[in-house]
Design a protein around this motif. Sequence first.
Motif, PDB file in Angstrom:
ATOM      1  N   UNK A 193      -2.312  43.784 -27.256  1.00  0.00           N
ATOM      2  CA  UNK A 193      -0.986  43.824 -27.888  1.00  0.00           C
ATOM      3  C   UNK A 193       0.081  44.189 -26.864  1.00  0.00           C
ATOM      4  N   UNK A 194      -0.207  45.184 -26.015  1.00  0.00           N
ATOM      5  CA  UNK A 194       0.758  45.608 -24.998  1.00  0.00           C
ATOM      6  C   UNK A 194       1.031  44.477 -24.008  1.00  0.00           C
ATOM      7  N   UNK A 195      -0.016  43.880 -23.453  1.00  0.00           N
ATOM      8  CA  UNK A 195       0.182  42.837 -22.447  1.00  0.00           C
ATOM      9  C   UNK A 195       0.823  41.592 -23.048  1.00  0.00           C
ATOM     10  N   UNK A 196       0.562  41.308 -24.313  1.00  0.00           N
ATOM     11  CA  UNK A 196       1.258  40.192 -24.978  1.00  0.00           C
ATOM     12  C   UNK A 196       2.755  40.465 -25.059  1.00  0.00           C
ATOM     13  N   UNK A 197       3.126  41.699 -25.358  1.00  0.00           N
ATOM     14  CA  UNK A 197       4.548  42.055 -25.418  1.00  0.00           C
ATOM     15  C   UNK A 197       5.179  41.953 -24.031  1.00  0.00           C
ATOM     16  N   UNK A 198       4.429  42.351 -23.000  1.00  0.00           N
ATOM     17  CA  UNK A 198       4.951  42.241 -21.638  1.00  0.00           C
ATOM     18  C   UNK A 198       5.137  40.773 -21.269  1.00  0.00           C
ATOM     19  N   UNK A 199       4.176  39.931 -21.620  1.00  0.00           N
ATOM     20  CA  UNK A 199       4.313  38.490 -21.348  1.00  0.00           C
ATOM     21  C   UNK A 199       5.559  37.932 -22.025  1.00  0.00           C
ATOM     22  N   UNK A 200       5.763  38.341 -23.273  1.00  0.00           N
ATOM     23  CA  UNK A 200       6.955  37.872 -23.997  1.00  0.00           C
ATOM     24  C   UNK A 200       8.222  38.374 -23.310  1.00  0.00           C
ATOM     25  N   UNK A 201       8.178  39.616 -22.819  1.00  0.00           N
ATOM     26  CA  UNK A 201       9.329  40.168 -22.113  1.00  0.00           C
ATOM     27  C   UNK A 201       9.630  39.397 -20.845  1.00  0.00           C
ATOM     28  N   UNK A 202       8.600  39.000 -20.136  1.00  0.00           N
ATOM     29  CA  UNK A 202       8.792  38.219 -18.914  1.00  0.00           C
ATOM     30  C   UNK A 202       9.371  36.848 -19.250  1.00  0.00           C
ATOM     31  N   UNK A 203       8.849  36.230 -20.290  1.00  0.00           N
ATOM     32  CA  UNK A 203       9.345  34.909 -20.697  1.00  0.00           C
ATOM     33  C   UNK A 203      10.829  34.959 -21.061  1.00  0.00           C
ATOM     34  N   UNK A 204      11.247  36.057 -21.685  1.00  0.00           N
ATOM     35  CA  UNK A 204      12.640  36.190 -22.101  1.00  0.00           C
ATOM     36  C   UNK A 204      13.475  37.041 -21.167  1.00  0.00           C
ATOM     37  N   UNK A 205      12.985  37.278 -19.943  1.00  0.00           N
ATOM     38  CA  UNK A 205      13.707  38.161 -19.009  1.00  0.00           C
ATOM     39  C   UNK A 205      15.094  37.615 -18.702  1.00  0.00           C
TER      40      UNK A 205
ATOM     41  N   UNK B  96      -5.364  57.229 -22.340  1.00  0.00           N
ATOM     42  CA  UNK B  96      -6.788  56.911 -22.230  1.00  0.00           C
ATOM     43  C   UNK B  96      -7.170  56.698 -20.760  1.00  0.00           C
ATOM     44  N   UNK B  97      -6.256  56.129 -19.999  1.00  0.00           N
ATOM     45  CA  UNK B  97      -6.527  55.869 -18.580  1.00  0.00           C
ATOM     46  C   UNK B  97      -6.758  57.154 -17.798  1.00  0.00           C
ATOM     47  N   UNK B  98      -6.199  58.264 -18.264  1.00  0.00           N
ATOM     48  CA  UNK B  98      -6.439  59.549 -17.599  1.00  0.00           C
ATOM     49  C   UNK B  98      -7.928  59.885 -17.546  1.00  0.00           C
ATOM     50  N   UNK B  99      -8.696  59.314 -18.483  1.00  0.00           N
ATOM     51  CA  UNK B  99     -10.139  59.557 -18.529  1.00  0.00           C
ATOM     52  C   UNK B  99     -10.913  58.489 -17.770  1.00  0.00           C
ATOM     53  N   UNK B 100     -10.185  57.512 -17.188  1.00  0.00           N
ATOM     54  CA  UNK B 100     -10.776  56.444 -16.380  1.00  0.00           C
ATOM     55  C   UNK B 100     -11.954  55.794 -17.103  1.00  0.00           C
ATOM     56  N   UNK B 101     -13.095  55.699 -16.428  1.00  0.00           N
ATOM     57  CA  UNK B 101     -14.258  55.019 -16.997  1.00  0.00           C
ATOM     58  C   UNK B 101     -15.007  55.867 -18.025  1.00  0.00           C
ATOM     59  N   UNK B 102     -14.574  57.108 -18.246  1.00  0.00           N
ATOM     60  CA  UNK B 102     -15.246  57.963 -19.232  1.00  0.00           C
ATOM     61  C   UNK B 102     -14.894  57.561 -20.664  1.00  0.00           C
ATOM     62  N   UNK B 103     -13.814  56.799 -20.837  1.00  0.00           N
ATOM     63  CA  UNK B 103     -13.438  56.301 -22.168  1.00  0.00           C
ATOM     64  C   UNK B 103     -13.477  54.776 -22.160  1.00  0.00           C
ATOM     65  N   UNK B 104     -13.939  54.156 -23.228  1.00  0.00           N
ATOM     66  CA  UNK B 104     -13.901  52.695 -23.295  1.00  0.00           C
ATOM     67  C   UNK B 104     -12.459  52.198 -23.397  1.00  0.00           C
ATOM     68  N   UNK B 105     -12.225  50.999 -22.907  1.00  0.00           N
ATOM     69  CA  UNK B 105     -10.895  50.403 -22.984  1.00  0.00           C
ATOM     70  C   UNK B 105     -10.577  50.058 -24.438  1.00  0.00           C
ATOM     71  N   UNK B 106      -9.378  50.414 -24.866  1.00  0.00           N
ATOM     72  CA  UNK B 106      -8.888  50.025 -26.192  1.00  0.00           C
ATOM     73  C   UNK B 106      -8.344  48.606 -26.053  1.00  0.00           C
ATOM     74  N   UNK B 107      -9.249  47.643 -26.192  1.00  0.00           N
ATOM     75  CA  UNK B 107      -8.896  46.253 -25.887  1.00  0.00           C
ATOM     76  C   UNK B 107      -7.859  45.681 -26.844  1.00  0.00           C
ATOM     77  N   UNK B 108      -7.896  46.075 -28.090  1.00  0.00           N
ATOM     78  CA  UNK B 108      -6.920  45.562 -29.050  1.00  0.00           C
ATOM     79  C   UNK B 108      -5.510  45.996 -28.673  1.00  0.00           C
ATOM     80  N   UNK B 109      -5.354  47.305 -28.356  1.00  0.00           N
ATOM     81  CA  UNK B 109      -4.019  47.796 -27.981  1.00  0.00           C
ATOM     82  C   UNK B 109      -3.601  47.225 -26.635  1.00  0.00           C
TER      83      UNK B 109
END
Length: 425
Positions: free
Chosen positions: A217-229, A201-214
């Motif tokens: 979910x992605x950034x929550x998983x990254x936060x969890x990964x950092x916490x358990x690094x 989606x980022x390939x379309x930059x501002x031409x596509x709305x951000x998929x905020x739900x996904x």
Amino acid sequence: MGADPGPGTLEKARLLPLLAAQVARGVIVRRPGWEALAAAAGADRRLGALLRELRERHGDRPLPLTVAGRPLALVLAPGDVRHLLEGTPDPFSPGGREKRGALEHFQPHGVLVSDADERGPRREANEEALATGRPHPDTGALDFQADEEARVLRHALGRAGALDWPRFSASFDALARRLVFGEHAAGDHLTTVLLRHLRSRADWAYALPVDRRTRREFLDRVRAGISGAAPGSLAARLPRDPRVRPEDQVAHWLFAFDATAIASFRALALLGARGTDPDAAAGRPDRWAATLQESVRLWPTTLVILREAVRETALRGRVFARGTAFVVVSSYFHRDPRLPYANAFAPRIWLDGTARAEPGLVPFSHGPAGCPGRDVVLTAASRFLGALTGGAPPARTDAGVPLSAADLPVSLDHTALRFSLGGAP
């Protein structure tokens, strides 16, 4: 000296489709079909030739161009590349409208698109975690992860197995997760799947709305990964300061490893090219690193570098308005025919200082916004490739034209490459 109005109508008619082709290939994530089409059509070669024509006709100064109301300036002289990158973030921001629109999809607080008062602490956190400009203090742990992932891939291939891009890319994704979070993250495919969706989606930059739900979910998983690094992982060295937004910095690392995967796969093709010294990289981490940098020089993974003027600024006697986006087409500079090694495999230039002295060669960008992970990426990828190949050049098994180390094509579709591996398991 009179003002140059920029490219004429016929020049624009030739230039704009070639610039559009660069975008169509995928700025944030590569589109295999477009990558193959660009290679078959010689898009990089044709664009480089046209830019050289424009420089001969219009001179060295950045060439003004307006596209859909957007003021651009095509950078044509190598010295201006160094000037722009060293002049980051003021007066030349690495953020800009297009980049902000793209990175908003998966790392809205990444260092490249951070405001001036936030950029410093975030850049410092990246440099500390990635040990920019020095050997990484956790090199032993990172080497173990590279060796282990190479062993896993070799085992999956077996002695006679073929190595293609999907298999290599999946393994490199696992390597990235190992390096960033630790060995336990090697099988966390979902984080990578979510990131790839957001990047598409980022390939379309501002031409596509951000998929905020996904994105959440992605950034929550990254936060969890950092916490358990795990100790010795890259994320374990990031400060937990919420102002740094560590999850966004790690999101960028995971994204950037994809470009390293492309460069690494093409590096395998370089080692098997006719006329290449079979010992070019064997047993020598510095030579592997030089080979990887040559891969990026010959076939840039960042097709276009952008810098946006944060205020009215002058360059080569021409004044550019605030908001002008300066466009650096990487392959145009990396394959400059005035360079004696332009189209040859020349890893020595990264070992003897030749490349450092050439301002247009910027495989990992340059200056205050240059890639902070350059050193750790080169070290880890070199270790992985050395362990994967066992010191023996891989053999090409695809139907592509054999490469000659003395005269390499300007485009190389990495998705079409296929290898068989020899060497010690």
